[in-house]
Design a protein around this motif. Structure first.
Motif, PDB file in Angstrom:
ATOM      1  N   TYR A 137       0.829  -1.203   0.000  1.00 36.14           N
ATOM      2  CA  TYR A 137       0.000   0.000   0.000  1.00 36.14           C
ATOM      3  C   TYR A 137       0.869   1.260   0.000  1.00 36.14           C
ATOM      4  O   TYR A 137       0.479   2.279  -0.530  1.00 36.14           O
ATOM      5  CB  TYR A 137      -0.939   0.013   1.207  1.00 36.14           C
ATOM      6  N   MET A 138       2.058   1.124   0.635  1.00 32.79           N
ATOM      7  CA  MET A 138       2.925   2.301   0.694  1.00 32.79           C
ATOM      8  C   MET A 138       4.292   1.985   0.112  1.00 32.79           C
ATOM      9  O   MET A 138       5.242   1.714   0.851  1.00 32.79           O
ATOM     10  CB  MET A 138       3.048   2.782   2.143  1.00 32.79           C
ATOM     11  N   ARG A 168       5.795  -3.602   5.620  1.00 32.66           N
ATOM     12  CA  ARG A 168       5.883  -4.852   4.855  1.00 32.66           C
ATOM     13  C   ARG A 168       4.727  -4.926   3.857  1.00 32.66           C
ATOM     14  O   ARG A 168       3.647  -4.390   4.130  1.00 32.66           O
ATOM     15  CB  ARG A 168       5.907  -6.067   5.796  1.00 32.66           C
ATOM     16  N   ALA A 183       1.531  -5.947   1.785  1.00 32.87           N
ATOM     17  CA  ALA A 183       0.298  -6.599   2.222  1.00 32.87           C
ATOM     18  C   ALA A 183       0.192  -7.992   1.619  1.00 32.87           C
ATOM     19  O   ALA A 183      -0.389  -8.901   2.217  1.00 32.87           O
ATOM     20  CB  ALA A 183      -0.909  -5.754   1.825  1.00 32.87           C
ATOM     21  N   HIS A 187      -5.642 -14.673   9.589  1.00 29.64           N
ATOM     22  CA  HIS A 187      -6.085 -13.744  10.637  1.00 29.64           C
ATOM     23  C   HIS A 187      -6.193 -12.318  10.087  1.00 29.64           C
ATOM     24  O   HIS A 187      -5.859 -12.067   8.930  1.00 29.64           O
ATOM     25  CB  HIS A 187      -5.150 -13.815  11.842  1.00 29.64           C
ATOM     26  N   ASN A 188      -6.642 -11.390  10.922  1.00 26.18           N
ATOM     27  CA  ASN A 188      -6.837 -10.003  10.486  1.00 26.18           C
ATOM     28  C   ASN A 188      -5.546  -9.406   9.952  1.00 26.18           C
ATOM     29  O   ASN A 188      -4.493  -9.568  10.550  1.00 26.18           O
ATOM     30  CB  ASN A 188      -7.310  -9.130  11.655  1.00 26.18           C
ATOM     31  N   GLY A 189      -5.641  -8.740   8.831  1.00 26.59           N
ATOM     32  CA  GLY A 189      -4.472  -8.065   8.270  1.00 26.59           C
ATOM     33  C   GLY A 189      -3.528  -8.987   7.526  1.00 26.59           C
ATOM     34  O   GLY A 189      -2.420  -8.589   7.160  1.00 26.59           O
ATOM     35  N   GLY A 192      -3.900 -10.064   4.576  1.00 30.07           N
ATOM     36  CA  GLY A 192      -3.860  -9.715   3.159  1.00 30.07           C
ATOM     37  C   GLY A 192      -4.998 -10.259   2.316  1.00 30.07           C
ATOM     38  O   GLY A 192      -4.981 -10.156   1.088  1.00 30.07           O
ATOM     39  N   LYS A 193      -6.019 -10.788   2.949  1.00 33.51           N
ATOM     40  CA  LYS A 193      -7.103 -11.427   2.190  1.00 33.51           C
ATOM     41  C   LYS A 193      -7.887 -10.429   1.330  1.00 33.51           C
ATOM     42  O   LYS A 193      -8.095 -10.662   0.143  1.00 33.51           O
ATOM     43  CB  LYS A 193      -8.067 -12.141   3.148  1.00 33.51           C
ATOM     44  N   SER A 194      -8.288  -9.327   1.946  1.00 35.05           N
ATOM     45  CA  SER A 194      -9.058  -8.348   1.165  1.00 35.05           C
ATOM     46  C   SER A 194      -8.212  -7.746   0.061  1.00 35.05           C
ATOM     47  O   SER A 194      -8.713  -7.420  -1.017  1.00 35.05           O
ATOM     48  CB  SER A 194      -9.570  -7.229   2.066  1.00 35.05           C
ATOM     49  N   THR A 195      -6.928  -7.594   0.345  1.00 35.16           N
ATOM     50  CA  THR A 195      -6.033  -7.074  -0.680  1.00 35.16           C
ATOM     51  C   THR A 195      -6.014  -8.017  -1.885  1.00 35.16           C
ATOM     52  O   THR A 195      -6.058  -7.562  -3.035  1.00 35.16           O
ATOM     53  CB  THR A 195      -4.616  -6.911  -0.098  1.00 35.16           C
ATOM     54  N   GLU A 197     -15.747 -11.891   3.176  1.00 31.78           N
ATOM     55  CA  GLU A 197     -16.392 -11.946   4.499  1.00 31.78           C
ATOM     56  C   GLU A 197     -17.866 -11.590   4.407  1.00 31.78           C
ATOM     57  O   GLU A 197     -18.394 -10.871   5.249  1.00 31.78           O
ATOM     58  CB  GLU A 197     -15.658 -11.029   5.481  1.00 31.78           C
ATOM     59  N   HIS A 252     -13.583 -15.966   8.030  1.00 37.05           N
ATOM     60  CA  HIS A 252     -12.939 -16.285   9.302  1.00 37.05           C
ATOM     61  C   HIS A 252     -13.569 -17.523   9.909  1.00 37.05           C
ATOM     62  O   HIS A 252     -13.126 -18.014  10.938  1.00 37.05           O
ATOM     63  CB  HIS A 252     -13.115 -15.129  10.288  1.00 37.05           C
TER      64      HIS A 252
HETATM   65  N1  LIG Z   1      -6.017   1.255   2.267  1.00 38.24           N
HETATM   66  C1  LIG Z   1      -4.928   0.805   2.925  1.00 38.24           C
HETATM   67  N2  LIG Z   1      -3.863   1.623   3.104  1.00 38.24           N
HETATM   68  C2  LIG Z   1      -2.771   1.187   3.758  1.00 38.24           C
HETATM   69  N3  LIG Z   1      -2.635  -0.051   4.261  1.00 38.24           N
HETATM   70  C3  LIG Z   1      -3.647  -0.912   4.116  1.00 38.24           C
HETATM   71  C4  LIG Z   1      -4.855  -0.525   3.450  1.00 38.24           C
HETATM   72  N4  LIG Z   1      -5.701  -1.576   3.451  1.00 38.24           N
HETATM   73  C5  LIG Z   1      -5.066  -2.575   4.103  1.00 38.24           C
HETATM   74  N5  LIG Z   1      -3.845  -2.184   4.500  1.00 38.24           N
HETATM   75  C6  LIG Z   1      -2.851  -3.045   5.205  1.00 38.24           C
HETATM   76  O1  LIG Z   1      -2.590  -4.171   4.395  1.00 38.24           O
HETATM   77  C7  LIG Z   1      -2.528  -5.345   5.193  1.00 38.24           C
HETATM   78  C8  LIG Z   1      -3.497  -6.383   4.676  1.00 38.24           C
HETATM   79  O2  LIG Z   1      -4.823  -5.895   4.824  1.00 38.24           O
HETATM   80  P1  LIG Z   1      -6.104  -6.657   4.312  1.00 38.24           P
HETATM   81  O3  LIG Z   1      -7.228  -5.724   4.404  1.00 38.24           O
HETATM   82  O4  LIG Z   1      -5.827  -7.278   3.000  1.00 38.24           O
HETATM   83  O5  LIG Z   1      -6.253  -7.801   5.415  1.00 38.24           O
HETATM   84  P2  LIG Z   1      -7.385  -8.882   5.615  1.00 38.24           P
HETATM   85  O6  LIG Z   1      -6.716 -10.207   5.597  1.00 38.24           O
HETATM   86  O7  LIG Z   1      -8.499  -8.668   4.670  1.00 38.24           O
HETATM   87  O8  LIG Z   1      -7.845  -8.592   7.092  1.00 38.24           O
HETATM   88  P3  LIG Z   1      -9.302  -8.709   7.741  1.00 38.24           P
HETATM   89  O9  LIG Z   1      -9.448 -10.132   8.154  1.00 38.24           O
HETATM   90  O10 LIG Z   1      -9.207  -7.813   8.922  1.00 38.24           O
HETATM   91  O11 LIG Z   1     -10.293  -8.253   6.743  1.00 38.24           O
HETATM   92  C9  LIG Z   1      -2.784  -4.919   6.625  1.00 38.24           C
HETATM   93  O12 LIG Z   1      -1.544  -4.846   7.278  1.00 38.24           O
HETATM   94  C10 LIG Z   1      -3.410  -3.568   6.501  1.00 38.24           C
HETATM   95  O13 LIG Z   1      -3.017  -2.751   7.570  1.00 38.24           O
END
Ligand SMILES: Nc1ncnc2c1ncn2[C@@H]1O[C@H](COP(=O)(O)OP(=O)(O)OP(=O)(O)O)[C@@H](O)[C@H]1O
Ligand SMILES: [Mg+2]
Lengths: 265, 282
Positions: free
Chosen positions: B15-16, B23, B25, B44-46, B48-51, B169, B202
């Motif tokens: 993302y950055m 690190r 995503a 688990h949360n964060g 990277g699934k939504s990414t 989700e 989850h």
């Molecule tokens: N818009 C954003 N800008 C910066 N960092 C982001 C952004 N969206 C997600 N992240 C970071 O990217 C990483 C992966 O996030 P992601 O949303 O893919 O997780 P996830 O597995 O879907 O989590 P969850 O189970 O909480 O939905 C996390 O560390 C999060 O902080």
């Protein structure tokens, strides 16, 4: 109080007026607003009143319900009526209490302005009462269509309007929840001096804004995923259907205008 | 059919990108999904699934690696064509309801893709029938339950007759009943149409229904395999902080306590069956 207020509310129904095309109704109301100013004597004002009552009758909205729902508007009406009575000093003096003199012209003007006000409020209320907000939006979008040429973002405006309408209940629910959550934390909006009450609204508004922005972001993603790319090349699911009755309603209005014109002085 | 409908090749996304200390995503991720599969993506949360979901339909583009969907490389040009062949349903039922009523919402994607009116009407009805929401045609969203709204969202995704459905989700904000309704809907849909489904969840009981599970951890793929393989691959899941489904947990604890059960228990039904046979044999 708020429940009784009918300004801007929609009452589903199956009357003739309900079934008219929203474009016809919008045009009708806009034209009517202009036509009201044609009336200038007792007969024409009476005609206006009768015509309006006819429309109310056709919409099958109970007159009592309409009057009851527009109570706050009547206060304004009475106020303008009194203003005219006291401040117009033309014609013969009709009667006099102490220093208050009521002139003939004042009474006439007062009654005319009140009728004008009344029919305008009635007709616009009938529009919103018999047309769902989404149909009004559709109607406006189509009617404003020609202005796309001059780069007026008609489609975007209509979409904004329909999304806002769609989210009003959601945000209302949310406000309720936040209110309860803040009350559980000891905030008190219902009492105290006005200054304190305004201060107590801030912790209500901030979470509401934060969540509204989050919602907007989610919604934008959901729209993009479903292929939204602006108005270009889009088809419409809601179709408007202009029928004979819609033309007739505008024709009726034209006939009425002619009558007004004939009887005015 | 041995066609890959979606594949990631060595995909990395940050993302950055300008900040070296953050690190990625998703890092060095490769996998492929065949037509007709049901894939569960857990972690688990964060993790990277939504990414991943956003990379799949071009809401985000990877810094390195390639995403290939429906035999086309994801790019600015192929984007809209690919999107029109996949549906996506998100977590919050309220924030993805665009239309004023159920039927308007389902029609939204069709309108965007310029489908003619007569066909739209037919497809709206068809999709709503598939999720059993046909009688709610004219309902407004705030008069529907969460589960019903999610089913409408699924119908909205199905209206375009996609080849792939991604659920991020989609059941996590629902009560158990709403969750069951949605899962059941997906299951029936798959049987009827052979739709490919990627569900991010989850809920490991939901994941256990899938053909294959991908476990993500901190942007990397940790484990991949059938539910049996993944759940019984030692204590890997528990190490990642993920809870086994109830039936499996009981079964595991019973085995550890010395009760001789005959096998693995993916579902409560199977466990109950085994327990009473065990009891009557004793
Ligand atoms: N818009 C954003 N800008 C910066 N960092 C982001 C952004 N969206 C997600 N992240 C970071 O990217 C990483 C992966 O996030 P992601 O949303 O893919 O997780 P996830 O597995 O879907 O989590 P969850 O189970 O909480 O939905 C996390 O560390 C999060 O902080
Ligand atoms: Mg997520």
């Amino acid at each position: 109080m708020m429940e009784k207020m009918i300004f801007g509310r929609f009452i589903p129904g199956d009357s003739l007026v309900h079934r008219l095309d929203p474009r016809a109704k919008l045009l009708f109301v806009f034209l009517f607003i202009a036509i009201v100013f044609v009336a200038n004597n007792a007969l024409t004002y009476l005609l206006l009143l009768v015509f309006t009552l006819l429309v109310v009758f056709l919409s099958k909205i109970r007159l009592y319900f309409l009057i009851n729902g527009l109570k706050p508007v009547f206060i304004l009406l009475i106020f303008t009526f009194l203003l005219h009575i006291f401040f117009t000093k033309e014609g013969d003096v009709l009667f006099q209490f102490g220093f208050i003199e009521v002139y003939e012209e004042g009474l006439r003007q007062g009654i005319f302005i009140s009728i004008r006000f009344l029919v305008l409020v009635f007709i616009t209320s009938i529009l919103t009462l018999t047309t769902s907000p989404i149909s009004i939006t559709d109607g406006i979008e189509v009617l404003l269509g020609p202005f796309k040429r001059v780069k007026l973002p008609v489609h975007e405006l209509a979409l904004m309007m329909s999304i806002s309408l769609r989210f009003i209940p959601t945000l209302m629910d949310e406000t309720g929840k936040i209110l309860k959550a803040q009350m559980a934390r000891g905030s008190d909006i219902g009492s105290g001096p006005i200054k304190e009450r305004i201060k107590a609204v801030v912790p209500l508004l901030i979470p509401l804004f934060v969540s509204a922005f989050k919602r907007a972001e989610d919604l934008a993603t959901a729209m993009e995923v479903r292929g939204y790319r602006g108005g270009e090349g889009r088809t419409r699911y809601r179709q408007l259907d202009w029928r004979l009755i819609d033309s007739l309603s505008l024709l009726l209005l034209a006939g009425f205008t002619a009558a007004l014109w004939y009887f005015r002085t | 059919m041995d066609l890959n409908i979606m594949s990631f090749e060595n995909v990395t996304f940050t993302y950055m990108p300008e900040d070296e200390t953050v690190r990625p995503a998703v890092e060095g991720l490769s996998f492929s999904i065949k037509q007709g599969e049901w894939i569960a993506l857990v972690g688990h949360n964060g993790s990277g699934k939504s990414t991943i979901a956003k990379l799949m339909n071009g809401l985000l583009f990877p810094q390195s690696g390639t995403v290939t969907a429906m035999d086309q490389k994801m790019s600015e040009e192929s984007l809209w064509k690919i999107r029109s062949q996949m549906g996506m349903v998100f977590q919050n039922p309220d924030n993805q309801f665009v239309g004023a009523t159920v039927q308007d919402d389902v029609a939204f994607a069709l309108e965007n893709n310029g489908v003619p009116h007569a066909e739209m009407v037919q497809r709206v009805h068809e999709s709503l029938r598939q999720v059993k929401m046909e009688e709610y045609l004219n309902h407004e969203p705030h008069h529907l339950s969460g589960g019903q709204k999610q089913r409408v969202a699924i119908a909205g995704a199905l209206a375009l007759r996609p080849r792939l459905l991604i659920l991020d989700e989609a059941t996590s904000m629902l009560d158990p009943q709403g969750r069951m309704e949605v899962i059941e809907t997906i299951r029936e849909l798959r049987e009827a149409t052979g739709l490919t489904v990627i569900s991010i969840t989850h809920d490991l009981e939901e994941a256990a229904l899938a053909d294959r599970i991908l476990v993500m951890n901190a942007g990397h793929k940790q484990v991949e395999g059938t539910p049996e393989d993944v759940f019984f691959a030692g204590n890997k899941l528990t190490e990642l902080g993920l809870d086994l489904p109830f039936a499996m947990r009981i079964s595991k604890l019973l085995t550890e306590a010395g009760v001789q059960l005959s096998g693995e228990h993916m579902s409560e039904d199977r466990l109950v069956e085994d327990l009473w046979t065990f009891y009557s044999k004793k």
